[in-house]
Motif scaffolding. Structure first.
Motif, PDB file in Angstrom:
ATOM      1  N   GLN A   1      15.103  82.096  -4.451  1.00 18.82           N
ATOM      2  CA  GLN A   1      16.247  82.137  -5.355  1.00 18.82           C
ATOM      3  C   GLN A   1      15.893  82.843  -6.659  1.00 18.82           C
ATOM      4  O   GLN A   1      16.682  83.635  -7.180  1.00 18.82           O
ATOM      5  CB  GLN A   1      16.757  80.724  -5.614  1.00 18.82           C
ATOM      6  N   VAL A   2      14.712  82.585  -7.178  1.00 14.11           N
ATOM      7  CA  VAL A   2      14.251  83.264  -8.393  1.00 14.11           C
ATOM      8  C   VAL A   2      14.182  84.767  -8.142  1.00 14.11           C
ATOM      9  O   VAL A   2      14.647  85.571  -8.954  1.00 14.11           O
ATOM     10  CB  VAL A   2      12.873  82.726  -8.841  1.00 14.11           C
ATOM     11  N   ALA A   3      13.624  85.160  -6.990  1.00 15.84           N
ATOM     12  CA  ALA A   3      13.501  86.579  -6.658  1.00 15.84           C
ATOM     13  C   ALA A   3      14.867  87.247  -6.607  1.00 15.84           C
ATOM     14  O   ALA A   3      15.038  88.363  -7.112  1.00 15.84           O
ATOM     15  CB  ALA A   3      12.774  86.747  -5.326  1.00 15.84           C
ATOM     16  N   ARG A   4      15.868  86.562  -6.036  1.00 14.68           N
ATOM     17  CA  ARG A   4      17.220  87.137  -5.979  1.00 14.68           C
ATOM     18  C   ARG A   4      17.785  87.362  -7.379  1.00 14.68           C
ATOM     19  O   ARG A   4      18.385  88.387  -7.669  1.00 14.68           O
ATOM     20  CB  ARG A   4      18.150  86.243  -5.169  1.00 14.68           C
ATOM     21  N   VAL A   5      17.589  86.383  -8.266  1.00 14.91           N
ATOM     22  CA  VAL A   5      18.095  86.505  -9.639  1.00 14.91           C
ATOM     23  C   VAL A   5      17.397  87.653 -10.361  1.00 14.91           C
ATOM     24  O   VAL A   5      18.049  88.466 -11.030  1.00 14.91           O
ATOM     25  CB  VAL A   5      17.923  85.178 -10.411  1.00 14.91           C
TER      26      VAL A   5
END
Length: 142
Positions: free
Chosen positions: A71-75
């Motif tokens: 999720q962090v990578a997507r953001v």
């Protein structure tokens, strides 16, 4: 011309093992930017790939789950795509890790929860507030 890192150099720079890199590639957390190869030995990585892998290693060391890291990578990828200068989009970004929670900020400014982009709290530079009060006082007196 982009220079590429081979797998061994990528391991040394990022701090990730060959098995970790292979798993993260298969899971889609990292996509080697160089010439595609089915063999992990011949994968080609860029400095940006090493940067992303190092972020993952650091977050894992802090106990952040791979699910949260996805999720962090997507953001972070979204922030890069939306930026006027994608290469420098994360240059001043800070990740704040609190247990399994990850927050993103560009100092000064709001802090966003990395998993959903919601504003969580705001950092204030008190030095700037003091200077503003002093400027206003000086303007009132003149």
């Amino acid at each position: 011309m982009t220079s590429y890192l081979n797998s061994r150099l990528m391991e040394r720079i990022s701090g990730a093992s060959a098995r970790q890199l292979d798993y993260w590639v298969r899971q889609g957390l990292i996509s080697p930017s160089g010439a595609p190869s089915t063999s992990r030995k011949w994968r080609k990585y860029t400095l940006s790939d090493a940067f992303n892998a190092r972020i993952i290693v650091s977050l894992r060391e802090q106990g952040v789950s791979l699910q949260a890291i996805r999720q962090v990578a997507r953001v972070l990828q979204l922030r890069q795509r939306q930026a006027l200068d994608p290469a420098g989009a994360l240059r001043h970004a800070k990740l704040i890790v609190d247990g399994g929670n990850v927050f993103v900020t560009d100092e000064p400014g709001p802090v966003y929860r990395a998993i959903d982009g919601q504003t969580t709290f705001l950092f204030m530079n008190l030095g700037h507030v003091k200077e503003e009060v002093e400027r206003r006082l000086a303007a009132e007196r003149s």
